[in-house]
Scaffold this motif. Sequence first.
Motif, PDB file in Angstrom:
ATOM      1  N   ASN A  31       0.866  -1.356   0.397  1.00 21.99           N
ATOM      2  CA  ASN A  31       0.326  -0.090  -0.269  1.00 21.99           C
ATOM      3  C   ASN A  31       1.018   1.430  -0.277  1.00 21.99           C
ATOM      4  O   ASN A  31       0.158   2.670   0.039  1.00 21.99           O
ATOM      5  CB  ASN A  31      -0.665   0.033   1.017  1.00 21.99           C
ATOM      6  N   ARG A  32       2.495   1.779  -0.110  1.00 31.26           N
ATOM      7  CA  ARG A  32       2.425   1.994   0.002  1.00 31.26           C
ATOM      8  C   ARG A  32       3.883   2.845  -1.798  1.00 31.26           C
ATOM      9  O   ARG A  32       4.428   2.024  -2.254  1.00 31.26           O
ATOM     10  CB  ARG A  32       3.792   1.915   0.920  1.00 31.26           C
ATOM     11  N   ARG A  33       3.434   4.041  -1.996  1.00 31.86           N
ATOM     12  CA  ARG A  33       4.351   4.600  -2.931  1.00 31.86           C
ATOM     13  C   ARG A  33       5.351   5.240  -2.649  1.00 31.86           C
ATOM     14  O   ARG A  33       5.358   6.327  -1.136  1.00 31.86           O
ATOM     15  CB  ARG A  33       3.523   5.245  -3.791  1.00 31.86           C
ATOM     16  N   THR A  34       6.420   4.860  -3.185  1.00 34.44           N
ATOM     17  CA  THR A  34       7.747   5.724  -3.525  1.00 34.44           C
ATOM     18  C   THR A  34       7.725   6.756  -4.389  1.00 34.44           C
ATOM     19  O   THR A  34       7.744   5.939  -5.217  1.00 34.44           O
ATOM     20  CB  THR A  34       8.755   4.825  -3.345  1.00 34.44           C
ATOM     21  N   ASP A  35       8.207   7.636  -4.064  1.00 32.41           N
ATOM     22  CA  ASP A  35       7.634   8.812  -5.533  1.00 32.41           C
ATOM     23  C   ASP A  35       9.290   8.653  -6.185  1.00 32.41           C
ATOM     24  O   ASP A  35       9.965   9.224  -4.719  1.00 32.41           O
ATOM     25  CB  ASP A  35       6.934   9.930  -5.119  1.00 32.41           C
ATOM     26  N   ILE A  36       9.675   8.900  -6.990  1.00 37.55           N
ATOM     27  CA  ILE A  36      11.527   8.847  -7.322  1.00 37.55           C
ATOM     28  C   ILE A  36      11.814  10.038  -8.039  1.00 37.55           C
ATOM     29  O   ILE A  36      10.800  10.089  -9.141  1.00 37.55           O
ATOM     30  CB  ILE A  36      11.997   7.762  -7.434  1.00 37.55           C
ATOM     31  N   LEU A  37      12.732  11.253  -7.755  1.00 37.03           N
ATOM     32  CA  LEU A  37      12.617  12.144  -8.888  1.00 37.03           C
ATOM     33  C   LEU A  37      14.521  11.551  -9.335  1.00 37.03           C
ATOM     34  O   LEU A  37      15.373  11.456  -8.832  1.00 37.03           O
ATOM     35  CB  LEU A  37      12.496  13.038  -8.710  1.00 37.03           C
ATOM     36  N   ARG A  38      14.683  11.834 -10.973  1.00 40.37           N
ATOM     37  CA  ARG A  38      15.436  11.341 -11.005  1.00 40.37           C
ATOM     38  C   ARG A  38      16.597  12.215 -12.430  1.00 40.37           C
ATOM     39  O   ARG A  38      15.138  12.366 -13.324  1.00 40.37           O
ATOM     40  CB  ARG A  38      15.717   9.394 -11.727  1.00 40.37           C
ATOM     41  N   PHE A  39      17.298  12.687 -12.318  1.00 43.83           N
ATOM     42  CA  PHE A  39      17.748  13.447 -13.645  1.00 43.83           C
ATOM     43  C   PHE A  39      19.159  13.908 -13.689  1.00 43.83           C
ATOM     44  O   PHE A  39      20.154  13.576 -12.308  1.00 43.83           O
ATOM     45  CB  PHE A  39      17.942  14.774 -12.745  1.00 43.83           C
ATOM     46  N   PRO A  40      19.443  14.217 -14.822  1.00 47.77           N
ATOM     47  CA  PRO A  40      21.203  13.905 -14.788  1.00 47.77           C
ATOM     48  C   PRO A  40      21.831  14.840 -14.502  1.00 47.77           C
ATOM     49  O   PRO A  40      20.898  16.019 -14.573  1.00 47.77           O
ATOM     50  CB  PRO A  40      21.268  13.548 -16.860  1.00 47.77           C
ATOM     51  N   LEU A  41      23.128  14.662 -14.691  1.00 45.16           N
ATOM     52  CA  LEU A  41      23.865  16.170 -13.981  1.00 45.16           C
ATOM     53  C   LEU A  41      25.331  15.541 -14.765  1.00 45.16           C
ATOM     54  O   LEU A  41      25.773  14.934 -14.356  1.00 45.16           O
ATOM     55  CB  LEU A  41      24.013  16.135 -12.451  1.00 45.16           C
ATOM     56  N   PRO A  42      25.090  16.809 -15.617  1.00 42.32           N
ATOM     57  CA  PRO A  42      26.640  16.260 -16.648  1.00 42.32           C
ATOM     58  C   PRO A  42      27.714  17.355 -16.077  1.00 42.32           C
ATOM     59  O   PRO A  42      28.393  18.081 -16.173  1.00 42.32           O
ATOM     60  CB  PRO A  42      26.067  17.202 -17.644  1.00 42.32           C
ATOM     61  N   GLN A  43      27.910  16.471 -14.631  1.00 43.95           N
ATOM     62  CA  GLN A  43      29.213  17.097 -14.172  1.00 43.95           C
ATOM     63  C   GLN A  43      29.698  16.276 -13.286  1.00 43.95           C
ATOM     64  O   GLN A  43      28.762  15.052 -13.172  1.00 43.95           O
ATOM     65  CB  GLN A  43      28.810  18.306 -12.956  1.00 43.95           C
TER      66      GLN A  43
END
Length: 598
Positions: free
Chosen positions: A128-140
Amino acid sequence: MKIRRHYLTLRRAYAHVQEGASVEATTQELAELLACTHRNMVMLLKRMQQEEWLQWQPKRGRGNRSLLTFIAGADALMLQEAQELVHKQDLQGALAIVQSAQQSASVQVRFQQWLAGQFGFHSEVQGNRRTDILRFPLPQTIHSLDPAAIHYTGESHLVNQLFDGLVRMDAKGESILPHLAHAWEVDESRTLWTFYLRKGVLFHNGRELSSSDVKYSLERLRELAPSGLHGWVYAGIASMETPDDTTIRIRLAERNEVFLSFLATNRASIVPQDACDAETGQFLENPVGTGPFKLAGHEQGVWVLEAFAPYFQGRAFLDRVEIWTLEEAEDRLMAPELASFQLMHNVRMSETASEQWQQVRQSGMTCKFITVNELKHGPLANPSIREAIDLAINRERLLELLSGDVIEEGISFWLHQESATPDGMKQSDPTSVAEIRVLLAEAGYNGEKLVLATIPQYESDAALIKQVCAAAGVAIEIRLIAAEEFKGKSRLEADFLLFAIMLDEHRELRLVDLYKSMQQHMLPAMYRALDDQLQSILSEADPQQRKALFLQIEEELKRAHSLIFLYRKHLKTAFHPSVRGISLESLGWVRFRDIWFT
């Protein structure tokens, strides 16, 4: 998986053999290629047959030649291998495999398109648990997340997620608000500052913040970064007292009207004494702060932040943020599939994409400029040659070469003329190349090579300066110096320096930093005059009067052609309409704590 890598090893060894064609090879040759025993080689080839990647017709005897027929294409398996490594969060390993496919541009393009789809917002549901994830690239590359050791914007942004300071800037960058300190006061001399800390603020290791941590953090800066960013501010602290766990008194040697602004920077982030003292180097690997996110780990170029539930200003909406550093990736990796991203910083968009995304143009910007090393004996010791070279740097041509919608010419660190010229301020029409050559000759320049020093991140800017100057007969050699060493003595061997400054809510601090840095390569008379002017600024309570004094310094340096402005770049943040709660901090980055998705 390893068996796939063994197959790719064979395909690279027999790259001239097409799929469906056969090649003869002895079992000894195959064992050597696969770097294994004869027995293991046989097992590997049988496994590859089961996967239907090849056909193998062995012949008895180690000297007899077996027959290999390749079925599976190397490109498809290479892509699968890279994708599998990404799922294991081994981003650098995946990039290495893709970059090894030099003869197959399609593998790189397909991988880039697939990888773009891995970024953005994702939800994982377990029970019943939702995990919200933000994934983004960093060109460094992230070298450090220690507030005392950061040098780059990506590092600075992540430090803002992990740490807090005593105070913070408001959203407009106009006033300073309480943060870890809920209140403060200053005496009549404006040299004794007293801060009162919030109770119950926890570090990520579970220990409560105390005034001794604040004292330790500022002392640690003086020890670890005596000449670091804003080092002149904390060098001016005469003493500190902690009468109790929630009170700290800081006495300055001299009045400093930007001291409070300094405490709002991430350089002044508060760190826990016990975590820093526990083991040498441990804090570099596992930085501990009081911020809305804590570092959960970093391996193979992937940095994972998790929401810190007890955060004193409320838990973040996101559960996890993954930052994938892509130092070796090409620029095109950042924009092929815009629909796969939810947040992008300083990305140029097509007209079609711009219509689908919301964009915020920040008030802050970067401004690139050149400063002259007046202490070096050479052509630039002559102000007339400096003036001619200033003219030789054709800004109009520079802007054409840069060709960006957020690039414009700059003539000042202050935008006091912006309202009159909304499309960007320009100087008088460029002097012709023939006229510049005459001015250079009259000033005594004989084509000597001039050394332009800068950091690796600005190498392309330096190359453009070299190009436009060459058209006027000015020879330039570019010398790159690592950012962490740029304030050192090695730069004083150059004739002039190319650098940039961020014009944001901490503009005054950054300008004092710049001018104190320029003093290192100024003639004694100008050094003393600038020192007096900076002291007047730091003693002035009225912001408008401080601005007037800054402008006075700027105009004097421009007239002497010791400070040569180039161009400035506005910051833009683009975000998908599904993103909610956007609020921006310094450098145009989004505060992760505030955002959520629909």
